[in-house]
Scaffold this motif. Sequence first.
Motif, PDB file in Angstrom:
ATOM      1  N   PRO A   1      42.559  24.522  11.391  1.00  0.00           N
ATOM      2  CA  PRO A   1      41.465  24.555  10.363  1.00  0.00           C
ATOM      3  C   PRO A   1      40.386  25.166  10.689  1.00  0.00           C
ATOM      4  N   ALA A   2      39.560  25.670   9.770  1.00  0.00           N
ATOM      5  CA  ALA A   2      38.357  26.589  10.056  1.00  0.00           C
ATOM      6  C   ALA A   2      37.489  25.551  10.788  1.00  0.00           C
ATOM      7  N   PRO A   3      36.642  26.165  11.565  1.00  0.00           N
ATOM      8  CA  PRO A   3      35.521  25.163  12.369  1.00  0.00           C
ATOM      9  C   PRO A   3      34.363  24.660  11.146  1.00  0.00           C
ATOM     10  N   ARG A   4      33.678  23.653  11.441  1.00  0.00           N
ATOM     11  CA  ARG A   4      32.953  23.236  10.608  1.00  0.00           C
ATOM     12  C   ARG A   4      31.754  22.319  11.063  1.00  0.00           C
ATOM     13  N   PHE A   5      30.502  22.435  10.734  1.00  0.00           N
ATOM     14  CA  PHE A   5      29.330  21.733  11.188  1.00  0.00           C
ATOM     15  C   PHE A   5      29.495  20.351  10.343  1.00  0.00           C
ATOM     16  N   THR A   6      29.170  19.251  11.133  1.00  0.00           N
ATOM     17  CA  THR A   6      28.619  17.972   9.988  1.00  0.00           C
ATOM     18  C   THR A   6      27.383  17.756  10.461  1.00  0.00           C
ATOM     19  N   LEU A   7      26.498  17.197   9.462  1.00  0.00           N
ATOM     20  CA  LEU A   7      25.014  16.902   9.649  1.00  0.00           C
ATOM     21  C   LEU A   7      24.959  15.565   8.926  1.00  0.00           C
ATOM     22  N   SER A   8      24.252  14.529   9.756  1.00  0.00           N
ATOM     23  CA  SER A   8      24.032  13.384   9.508  1.00  0.00           C
ATOM     24  C   SER A   8      22.992  12.845   8.691  1.00  0.00           C
ATOM     25  N   LYS A   9      22.643  12.686   7.485  1.00  0.00           N
ATOM     26  CA  LYS A   9      21.530  12.303   6.924  1.00  0.00           C
ATOM     27  C   LYS A   9      20.996  11.017   7.376  1.00  0.00           C
ATOM     28  N   LYS A  10      21.507  10.112   7.725  1.00  0.00           N
ATOM     29  CA  LYS A  10      21.219   8.836   8.387  1.00  0.00           C
ATOM     30  C   LYS A  10      20.620   9.032   9.661  1.00  0.00           C
TER      31      LYS A  10
ATOM     32  N   VAL B   1      18.480  20.908   6.943  1.00  0.00           N
ATOM     33  CA  VAL B   1      17.518  19.649   7.196  1.00  0.00           C
ATOM     34  C   VAL B   1      16.361  19.574   6.237  1.00  0.00           C
ATOM     35  N   SER B   2      15.753  20.860   6.082  1.00  0.00           N
ATOM     36  CA  SER B   2      14.335  20.846   5.430  1.00  0.00           C
ATOM     37  C   SER B   2      14.458  20.293   3.917  1.00  0.00           C
TER      38      SER B   2
END
Length: 349
Positions: A6-15, A41-42
């Motif tokens: 699968p393609a790489p991905r970033f995850t970004l946790s709002k918490k 993030v902005s």
Amino acid sequence: MNIIAPAPRFTLSKKIILEQYRKVKEVADIVAFSSKTNPKVSPLIEAETDGLLSVHMPNELKHTKDMSRVLFLAQAWTPEMIRELYEKGIRSFAVDNEFDLDTLLSTVDDTDWMITLLLRLKLKEHSIRTERYFVFGMSSDTINKRIAQLKGNKNIEKLGVHFHRKTQNVNEWKIQPEIEDALTEGTLEAIDILNIGGGLPSEYANTNVDVINGIFRRISELREWLHEKNIKLMIEPGRFISAPAGKLVSHITGVYDNNIIVNASVYNSDMDAILVPVKLRIEGEVGNDSGEPYVVKGCTPCSMDLFRYRVYLKDEPKIGDELVFINAGAYNFWSNFCDLEEIVTEIID
């Protein structure tokens, strides 16, 4: 049988972003997230907090809706650019040289504009002179002279001093003595804000963040001292807020001779590994007495495309396995080297 990863991905946790923001807000009056660290993030900072957004380039403004939340840090601007920024709704500016300052003052002089203005101070950095870094800011003599001139200016609602040290700053937090040495009593009486910039460290494989509690204690002490002088403390964290919130999820495409090849590259996910350089930790890595050593290499032919020179893993890696890099939410911009594509970011929780 060939395995298609699968393609790489970033995850970004709002918490986690909000948790990190709250930690900083406990020791500062004003928090301005440094948008260049991770522009994704902005919008979360704008929507979920009372924080400002520290912006350096007009291109970055597309990530912001309310321009009154922007602190714009100028460099080599023109009267036309200043007017355009003001018309967009930006009211807070920082300048790091007298040319830009005089351009701003001449532009606003015949208007009824009211702005917040910060002058950037050049503080000595206690680091090796590598001729690698441009030194921003004005001398303390210039700052003291110009602050005295600007006090009472009809166009300036709030006046302040700003400085900034390099990223992953873990050694230079004895700020109060340096400020007392650099700024006169007259300057301290004239300003409303002291912006200490960013530099709050985050945790990587090749950094020591055991000093973080001591850094926060020093910032709290500085804030108390500033409050005695009716000055608000501003800070511009970027890495500290965004890095812990991000993960890079990659997949192993090759394993040989204790080398692991993944389907991502430092050139489209972790430019920090070359520029700073800091090395991302890997989920599940162990100490050198508990696992086997591996090199983790990116997918391009470049010998510098190296995530980790040595990481110890307990389980034997196999083609198709996930390899997750943690603390990967800061400065994860990408280049078009080898026609690499931007990796998608998924906002979670």
